[in-house]
Design an enzyme around this catalytic site. Structure first.
Site, short mmCIF file in Angstrom:
data_model
loop_
_atom_site.label_atom_id
_atom_site.label_comp_id
_atom_site.label_asym_id
_atom_site.label_seq_id
_atom_site.Cartn_x
_atom_site.Cartn_y
_atom_site.Cartn_z
N CYS A 113 -23.06 -20.69 -24.38
CA CYS A 113 -22.71 -22.11 -24.39
C CYS A 113 -23.91 -22.97 -24.75
O CYS A 113 -23.77 -23.96 -25.47
CB CYS A 113 -22.13 -22.54 -23.05
SG CYS A 113 -20.45 -21.91 -22.80
N GLU A 147 -17.32 -25.17 -21.35
CA GLU A 147 -18.12 -25.98 -22.26
C GLU A 147 -17.68 -25.78 -23.70
O GLU A 147 -17.48 -26.73 -24.46
CB GLU A 147 -19.60 -25.63 -22.14
CG GLU A 147 -20.18 -25.84 -20.76
CD GLU A 147 -20.10 -24.60 -19.87
OE1 GLU A 147 -19.00 -23.98 -19.77
OE2 GLU A 147 -21.12 -24.24 -19.28
N CYS A 153 -15.69 -20.05 -22.20
CA CYS A 153 -16.20 -20.92 -21.16
C CYS A 153 -15.68 -22.34 -21.32
O CYS A 153 -15.28 -22.76 -22.40
CB CYS A 153 -17.73 -20.94 -21.20
SG CYS A 153 -18.49 -19.35 -20.86
N GLU A 191 -10.04 -17.00 -19.07
CA GLU A 191 -10.40 -15.58 -19.05
C GLU A 191 -9.39 -14.71 -19.79
O GLU A 191 -8.27 -15.15 -20.08
CB GLU A 191 -10.50 -15.09 -17.60
CG GLU A 191 -11.64 -15.72 -16.85
CD GLU A 191 -11.77 -15.22 -15.42
OE1 GLU A 191 -12.83 -15.46 -14.84
OE2 GLU A 191 -10.83 -14.60 -14.88
#
Length: 135
Positions: free
Chosen positions: A89, A55, A53, A44
């Site tokens: 993603c 992924e 993210c 973050e």
């Protein structure tokens, strides 16, 4: 490597998540067709939009190391249902994974859902949509 082992790699990656704002840790693991595994966690940022993210972290790590042929992806989080990838993603996954690649979605309770990117993002924007564009 099978789904449970790939999800375990994602679970381990989840522990490195940097989530001081949401406290929502996610881990991911991608496996190449030659059996290499790359992991990632969510990272973050106080400005929110630069957040990455799990992924995408795993995929970008693999691509930055020269991997291009992917066989499977696992995503895990502490959720009620197995954790699905966000829309961004899903688009990134569709860029690098064949439509039939296995995607394992899991949660910390041990629930697993097996799917494919074609099921997660039907009609994805792809290279073929760019054919004929000016260079």
């Amino acid at each position: 490597m099978r789904g449970p082992e790939l999800l375990e790699q994602a679970r381990k990656a989840r522990e490195a998540a940097y989530v001081p704002y949401s406290r929502f840790k996610v881990g991911a693991a991608v496996m190449t067709t030659d059996g290499r595994v790359f992991t990632g966690c969510n990272i973050e940022n106080a400005a929110y939009s630069p957040t990455n993210c799990a992924e995408r972290t795993a995929i970008f790590k693999a691509v930055s190391e020269g991997a291009r042929d992917f066989a499977a992806l696992a995503v895990i989080a502490d959720t009620e249902e197995p954790c699905p990838p966000c829309g961004v993603c899903r688009q990134v996954i569709s860029e690098f994974f064949p439509e039939t690649a296995v995607v394992y979605l899991g949660n910390l309770k041990g629930e697993v859902r097996e799917t494919t990117i074609a099921e997660l993002l039907p009609g994805a924007f792809s290279k073929k949509d760019l054919q004929g564009t000016a260079e």
